[in-house]
Design a protein around this motif. Structure first.
Motif, mmCIF file in Angstrom:
data_model
loop_
_atom_site.group_PDB
_atom_site.id
_atom_site.type_symbol
_atom_site.label_atom_id
_atom_site.label_comp_id
_atom_site.label_asym_id
_atom_site.label_seq_id
_atom_site.Cartn_x
_atom_site.Cartn_y
_atom_site.Cartn_z
ATOM 1 N N UNK A 288 25.238 -30.207 -92.581
ATOM 2 C CA UNK A 288 25.879 -29.301 -91.639
ATOM 3 C C UNK A 288 24.947 -28.129 -91.390
ATOM 4 N N UNK A 289 25.150 -27.437 -90.285
ATOM 5 C CA UNK A 289 24.315 -26.279 -90.003
ATOM 6 C C UNK A 289 25.153 -25.171 -89.375
ATOM 7 N N UNK A 290 24.659 -23.961 -89.573
ATOM 8 C CA UNK A 290 25.333 -22.807 -88.990
ATOM 9 C C UNK A 290 24.287 -21.817 -88.507
ATOM 10 N N UNK A 291 24.335 -21.540 -87.228
ATOM 11 C CA UNK A 291 23.446 -20.549 -86.633
ATOM 12 C C UNK A 291 24.167 -19.204 -86.591
ATOM 13 N N UNK A 292 23.415 -18.111 -86.554
ATOM 14 C CA UNK A 292 24.040 -16.786 -86.513
ATOM 15 C C UNK A 292 25.018 -16.656 -85.345
ATOM 16 N N UNK B 207 27.596 -18.357 -84.752
ATOM 17 C CA UNK B 207 28.206 -19.629 -84.348
ATOM 18 C C UNK B 207 28.957 -20.249 -85.514
ATOM 19 N N UNK B 208 29.860 -21.174 -85.180
ATOM 20 C CA UNK B 208 30.588 -21.879 -86.226
ATOM 21 C C UNK B 208 29.703 -22.960 -86.846
ATOM 22 N N UNK B 209 30.035 -23.311 -88.066
ATOM 23 C CA UNK B 209 29.331 -24.397 -88.736
ATOM 24 C C UNK B 209 29.625 -25.708 -88.013
ATOM 25 N N UNK B 210 28.611 -26.533 -87.858
ATOM 26 C CA UNK B 210 28.781 -27.805 -87.158
ATOM 27 C C UNK B 210 28.177 -28.949 -87.949
ATOM 28 N N UNK B 211 28.744 -30.120 -87.746
ATOM 29 C CA UNK B 211 28.222 -31.321 -88.395
ATOM 30 C C UNK B 211 26.940 -31.767 -87.709
ATOM 31 N N UNK C 94 16.881 -24.617 -80.514
ATOM 32 C CA UNK C 94 18.326 -24.646 -80.760
ATOM 33 C C UNK C 94 18.703 -25.315 -82.074
ATOM 34 N N UNK C 95 17.736 -25.888 -82.770
ATOM 35 C CA UNK C 95 17.990 -26.438 -84.107
ATOM 36 C C UNK C 95 17.921 -25.347 -85.178
ATOM 37 N N UNK C 96 17.519 -24.151 -84.790
ATOM 38 C CA UNK C 96 17.422 -23.041 -85.734
ATOM 39 C C UNK C 96 18.786 -22.737 -86.330
ATOM 40 N N UNK C 97 18.878 -22.781 -87.663
ATOM 41 C CA UNK C 97 20.147 -22.569 -88.359
ATOM 42 C C UNK C 97 19.914 -22.653 -89.850
ATOM 43 N N UNK C 98 20.951 -22.291 -90.599
ATOM 44 C CA UNK C 98 20.964 -22.574 -92.034
ATOM 45 C C UNK C 98 21.582 -23.957 -92.186
ATOM 46 N N UNK C 99 20.924 -24.801 -92.964
ATOM 47 C CA UNK C 99 21.379 -26.172 -93.150
ATOM 48 C C UNK C 99 21.951 -26.346 -94.557
ATOM 49 N N UNK C 100 23.091 -27.019 -94.616
ATOM 50 C CA UNK C 100 23.794 -27.250 -95.876
ATOM 51 C C UNK C 100 24.122 -28.728 -96.042
ATOM 52 N N UNK D 134 31.977 -28.639 -100.782
ATOM 53 C CA UNK D 134 31.474 -27.432 -101.433
ATOM 54 C C UNK D 134 30.201 -27.024 -100.707
ATOM 55 N N UNK D 135 29.750 -25.812 -100.964
ATOM 56 C CA UNK D 135 28.587 -25.310 -100.241
ATOM 57 C C UNK D 135 27.575 -24.695 -101.180
ATOM 58 N N UNK D 136 26.307 -25.106 -101.012
ATOM 59 C CA UNK D 136 25.227 -24.508 -101.777
ATOM 60 C C UNK D 136 24.677 -23.304 -101.037
ATOM 61 N N UNK D 137 23.442 -22.937 -101.393
ATOM 62 C CA UNK D 137 22.850 -21.756 -100.770
ATOM 63 C C UNK D 137 22.244 -22.074 -99.421
ATOM 64 N N UNK D 138 22.050 -23.368 -99.120
ATOM 65 C CA UNK D 138 21.484 -23.769 -97.848
ATOM 66 C C UNK D 138 19.978 -23.598 -97.805
ATOM 67 N N UNK D 139 19.388 -24.110 -96.741
ATOM 68 C CA UNK D 139 17.962 -23.939 -96.497
ATOM 69 C C UNK D 139 17.778 -23.585 -95.027
ATOM 70 N N UNK D 140 16.984 -22.553 -94.775
ATOM 71 C CA UNK D 140 16.836 -22.012 -93.426
ATOM 72 C C UNK D 140 15.783 -22.798 -92.643
ATOM 73 N N UNK D 141 16.166 -23.212 -91.449
ATOM 74 C CA UNK D 141 15.239 -23.850 -90.519
ATOM 75 C C UNK D 141 15.104 -22.943 -89.304
#
Length: 123
Positions: free
Chosen positions: A37-41, A43-47, A89-95, A112-119
């Motif tokens: 999943x990813x979430x951009x600033x 914006x809502x989290x998306x699959x 537009x792929x820029x986001x935190x990925x979980x 559950x959610x980890x810390x994510x990785x920033x792209x």
């Protein structure tokens, strides 16, 4: 407790590639469908993509079809996301997290959610 650790993000130019990894520390990883999943600033989290427990079933969001590939290594308890032809537009935190099924690519009460990785993709 830490359940997953995502890694592999970074800064890349448009058209470039990245490979994300999700190391899972749970004993049930091999039995669970998993997803990215990813979430951009702002914006809502998306699959982005989900995969069945055995890797035979996959789902991709329309926005990433043909560019991203999800895979898993149950022996190593690791989930991967190969991202090619990246766009700004792929820029986001990925979980990564577990999902009910690869074709129900959405988090549920067991996710559950980890810390994510920033792209970050520059134009």
């Amino acid at each position: 407790q830490v359940r997953v650790v995502e890694s592999g993000g970074g800064l890349v130019q448009a058209g470039g590639s990245l490979r994300l990894s999700c190391k899972d520390f749970r004993s049930t990883f091999a039995a669970d469908a998993m997803g990215w999943f990813r979430q951009a600033p702002g914006k809502e989290r998306e699959a982005v993509s989900c995969i069945s427990w055995n890797g035979e079933g996959t789902y991709y969001a329309d926005s990433v079809k043909g560019r991203f590939t999800i895979t898993r290594d149950n022996g190593a308890k690791t989930l991967y996301l190969q991202m090619n032809s990246l766009k700004p537009e792929d820029t986001a935190m990925y979980y990564c997290t577990l999902v009910p099924a690869h074709d129900r690519c959405a988090p549920d009460k067991y996710s559950f959610w980890g810390q994510g990785t920033q792209v970050t993709v520059s134009s």
